[in-house]
Design a protein around this motif. Sequence first.
Motif, PDB file in Angstrom:
ATOM      1  N   UNK A 269     -18.554   3.293   9.935  1.00  0.00           N
ATOM      2  CA  UNK A 269     -17.392   2.673  10.332  1.00  0.00           C
ATOM      3  C   UNK A 269     -16.406   2.416   9.303  1.00  0.00           C
ATOM      4  N   UNK A 270     -16.797   2.090   8.051  1.00  0.00           N
ATOM      5  CA  UNK A 270     -16.197   1.912   6.845  1.00  0.00           C
ATOM      6  C   UNK A 270     -15.171   3.278   6.457  1.00  0.00           C
ATOM      7  N   UNK A 271     -16.152   4.337   6.548  1.00  0.00           N
ATOM      8  CA  UNK A 271     -15.437   5.610   6.266  1.00  0.00           C
ATOM      9  C   UNK A 271     -14.516   6.185   7.311  1.00  0.00           C
ATOM     10  N   UNK A 272     -14.630   5.924   8.470  1.00  0.00           N
ATOM     11  CA  UNK A 272     -13.746   6.071   9.495  1.00  0.00           C
ATOM     12  C   UNK A 272     -12.740   5.337   9.355  1.00  0.00           C
ATOM     13  N   UNK A 273     -12.850   4.051   9.124  1.00  0.00           N
ATOM     14  CA  UNK A 273     -11.783   3.233   9.039  1.00  0.00           C
ATOM     15  C   UNK A 273     -10.601   3.704   7.794  1.00  0.00           C
ATOM     16  N   UNK A 274     -11.371   4.271   6.833  1.00  0.00           N
ATOM     17  CA  UNK A 274     -10.685   4.715   5.564  1.00  0.00           C
ATOM     18  C   UNK A 274      -9.808   5.888   5.893  1.00  0.00           C
ATOM     19  N   UNK A 275     -10.323   6.826   6.856  1.00  0.00           N
ATOM     20  CA  UNK A 275      -9.419   7.972   7.223  1.00  0.00           C
ATOM     21  C   UNK A 275      -8.419   7.414   7.855  1.00  0.00           C
ATOM     22  N   UNK A 276      -8.548   6.581   8.698  1.00  0.00           N
ATOM     23  CA  UNK A 276      -7.333   6.035   9.581  1.00  0.00           C
ATOM     24  C   UNK A 276      -6.199   5.246   8.729  1.00  0.00           C
ATOM     25  N   UNK A 277      -6.886   4.734   7.796  1.00  0.00           N
ATOM     26  CA  UNK A 277      -5.897   3.962   6.957  1.00  0.00           C
ATOM     27  C   UNK A 277      -5.302   5.017   6.048  1.00  0.00           C
ATOM     28  N   UNK A 278      -6.002   5.923   5.311  1.00  0.00           N
ATOM     29  CA  UNK A 278      -5.160   6.860   4.679  1.00  0.00           C
ATOM     30  C   UNK A 278      -4.115   7.714   5.359  1.00  0.00           C
ATOM     31  N   UNK A 279      -4.407   7.835   6.605  1.00  0.00           N
ATOM     32  CA  UNK A 279      -3.409   8.722   7.597  1.00  0.00           C
ATOM     33  C   UNK A 279      -2.189   7.780   7.711  1.00  0.00           C
ATOM     34  N   UNK A 280      -2.600   6.518   8.025  1.00  0.00           N
ATOM     35  CA  UNK A 280      -1.547   5.507   8.198  1.00  0.00           C
ATOM     36  C   UNK A 280      -0.685   5.234   7.091  1.00  0.00           C
ATOM     37  N   UNK A 281      -1.394   4.972   5.884  1.00  0.00           N
ATOM     38  CA  UNK A 281      -0.541   5.105   4.555  1.00  0.00           C
ATOM     39  C   UNK A 281       0.322   6.069   4.087  1.00  0.00           C
ATOM     40  N   UNK A 282      -0.293   7.211   4.434  1.00  0.00           N
ATOM     41  CA  UNK A 282       0.574   8.480   4.078  1.00  0.00           C
ATOM     42  C   UNK A 282       1.742   8.416   5.016  1.00  0.00           C
ATOM     43  N   UNK A 283       1.575   8.322   6.407  1.00  0.00           N
ATOM     44  CA  UNK A 283       2.774   8.324   7.291  1.00  0.00           C
ATOM     45  C   UNK A 283       3.777   7.221   6.905  1.00  0.00           C
ATOM     46  N   UNK A 284       3.460   5.945   6.529  1.00  0.00           N
ATOM     47  CA  UNK A 284       4.202   4.806   6.532  1.00  0.00           C
ATOM     48  C   UNK A 284       4.903   4.818   4.996  1.00  0.00           C
ATOM     49  N   UNK A 285       3.955   4.698   3.990  1.00  0.00           N
ATOM     50  CA  UNK A 285       4.492   4.893   2.605  1.00  0.00           C
ATOM     51  C   UNK A 285       5.448   5.964   2.308  1.00  0.00           C
ATOM     52  N   UNK A 286       4.447   7.271   2.379  1.00  0.00           N
ATOM     53  CA  UNK A 286       5.314   8.508   1.899  1.00  0.00           C
ATOM     54  C   UNK A 286       6.408   8.854   2.867  1.00  0.00           C
ATOM     55  N   UNK A 287       6.249   8.417   4.199  1.00  0.00           N
ATOM     56  CA  UNK A 287       7.345   8.627   5.269  1.00  0.00           C
ATOM     57  C   UNK A 287       8.568   7.900   5.103  1.00  0.00           C
ATOM     58  N   UNK A 288       8.218   6.601   4.816  1.00  0.00           N
ATOM     59  CA  UNK A 288       9.437   5.771   4.387  1.00  0.00           C
ATOM     60  C   UNK A 288      10.383   6.153   3.215  1.00  0.00           C
ATOM     61  N   UNK A 289       9.593   6.668   2.306  1.00  0.00           N
ATOM     62  CA  UNK A 289      10.241   7.000   0.926  1.00  0.00           C
ATOM     63  C   UNK A 289      10.942   8.477   1.159  1.00  0.00           C
ATOM     64  N   UNK A 290      10.218   9.232   2.013  1.00  0.00           N
ATOM     65  CA  UNK A 290      11.038  10.625   2.432  1.00  0.00           C
ATOM     66  C   UNK A 290      12.307  10.113   3.073  1.00  0.00           C
TER      67      UNK A 290
END
Length: 126
Positions: free
Chosen positions: A67-88
């Motif tokens: 579940x920790x690895x699954x959570x990391x997948x979700x959180x990496x995707x969320x991070x990319x969308x929010x962090x990089x997306x907001x900067x774009x």
Amino acid sequence: MAQLGFFLGALGGLLSVAFGAFGAHALRDRLDAYSLGVFETAVQYQFYHSLALLIAGLLLIQFPASMLLKSSVVLFVLGILVFSGSLYILSLSGVRWWGAVTPLGGLAFIAAWACMATAGWQLLGS
């Protein structure tokens, strides 16, 4: 989830290269130095975390119940969308309040790395 993590990591890498090339060639003369730097930061973080998604996807093949690895997948995707997306959006629109959203993506990245580290400690250390 392994397939999704691997796919999204590869897609994120592809888009990072495409966005990086777009920024270097199409935006170089259209954005000021600050906005171009913000765009480049978005590309850089997207690329690094796309690689992390690939790693998480590969690890999930070996440890599909984590579940920790699954959570990391979700959180990496969320991070990319929010962090990089907001900067774009910030760099292309000039709307500065998008910068206030970026740290939420950073928190998602931190949480994703914490999940991956804990998974590594539990799964690989035993």
